[in-house]
Write an enzyme that holds these catalytic residues in place. Sequence first.
Site, PDB file in Angstrom:
ATOM      1  N   ASP A  38       0.418  -6.347   8.571  1.00 37.30           N
ATOM      2  CA  ASP A  38      -0.677  -5.621   9.209  1.00 37.30           C
ATOM      3  C   ASP A  38      -0.701  -6.035  10.680  1.00 37.30           C
ATOM      4  O   ASP A  38      -0.590  -7.228  10.988  1.00 37.30           O
ATOM      5  CB  ASP A  38      -2.023  -6.000   8.598  1.00 37.30           C
TER       6      ASP A  38
ATOM      7  N   HIS B  81       0.300  -0.847  10.405  1.00 40.80           N
ATOM      8  CA  HIS B  81       1.372  -1.566   9.718  1.00 40.80           C
ATOM      9  C   HIS B  81       2.639  -1.529  10.567  1.00 40.80           C
ATOM     10  O   HIS B  81       2.927  -0.529  11.218  1.00 40.80           O
ATOM     11  CB  HIS B  81       1.713  -0.916   8.372  1.00 40.80           C
TER      12      HIS B  81
ATOM     13  N   GLU C 174       0.808  -1.221   0.000  1.00 39.01           N
ATOM     14  CA  GLU C 174       0.000   0.000   0.000  1.00 39.01           C
ATOM     15  C   GLU C 174       0.844   1.275   0.000  1.00 39.01           C
ATOM     16  O   GLU C 174       0.435   2.307   0.542  1.00 39.01           O
ATOM     17  CB  GLU C 174      -0.974  -0.005   1.192  1.00 39.01           C
TER      18      GLU C 174
END
Length: 312
Positions: free
Chosen positions: A84, A254, A60
């Site tokens: 994550d 994260h 991401e």
Amino acid sequence: KAQGFKANVEYSQGCNAIAAGTQGQRAWTDFNPNFDIAESILNSSFDWNGYRAPHIVATENDSKNGIGMLAAMLITGLPQLFADIRTNWTPASVKKATGKDVSKLAPQGFIDKRNSGAGALDYAVNIASMVRGGRKMTPQELSAAIRNNAAAQKKLMESAMKATTYMAAALEYFPGDGLSSHYRTPGGVPMTAYRYNVIGDTLTFSVVEGETVELPVSVADHIGDVTDKTWPESYWVPRGMSSFEYMSKIGPNHDGNSYGLIGADLITFNSMLRIPIDMHNVPADDIFRPTYWDRCGGNDYLACSRLGPLYR
């Protein structure tokens, strides 16, 4: 010419970048297959050509995590795990959900680190088991031992691939379909979690050492069923703090993770760059900083602000 276009060689080779990120959902994956195969292989220490240096690719486009992964990879020579911080589980919540007691395994709870479909395949195994005496080696020694041992490289690649399954993408996350790498990191792997954060104009760094745990299969399966069983999973316990405390203080959802306990190395590295540490659990006796820190009462923020950034 036969294809009707002229290749941009520099662009195709990544513009000589030292780290990268993937756009991910939703700008990409609503309409195209996800990037999980490429991301998981690039972050690993091998591909179809054999053993090689890992690349750094942040999910991401999380640049702060990507910077941390790059630093930890350069310090250790080992692949890094983007994760994550998916869920905080306590013994009480596990007992309520599954009827199983994990209080002896993780008395202060554990974190379900489950990235959305991509993780370095090296974390499907305990890489210390690839070479004799690996569990007693520093991460740097282990990296060198594998790098100089073709048999260990073959063992690592075969073991990691055997422990990994590429599963059909979860369509609620990836409407464009694709494949996601799934594995379960073994217990007993020493692992350091870290994260850069930006507070106004100040870059800060968090680092917490811990260890993975191997949950009863029924517990791990349940967590996968209620989260996402197609994604790579690592169950991790921070040392000296509860899993809730870690999840509450680390910042975004994260973090980066490195094999081995390298918190002291990362603290010294960031002190050299005049980046303050906002959270850590490294014993004071293990930490080396310049004596200038003593003149500032050991205050990271004061020392770093007075010195100013090393690079602008």
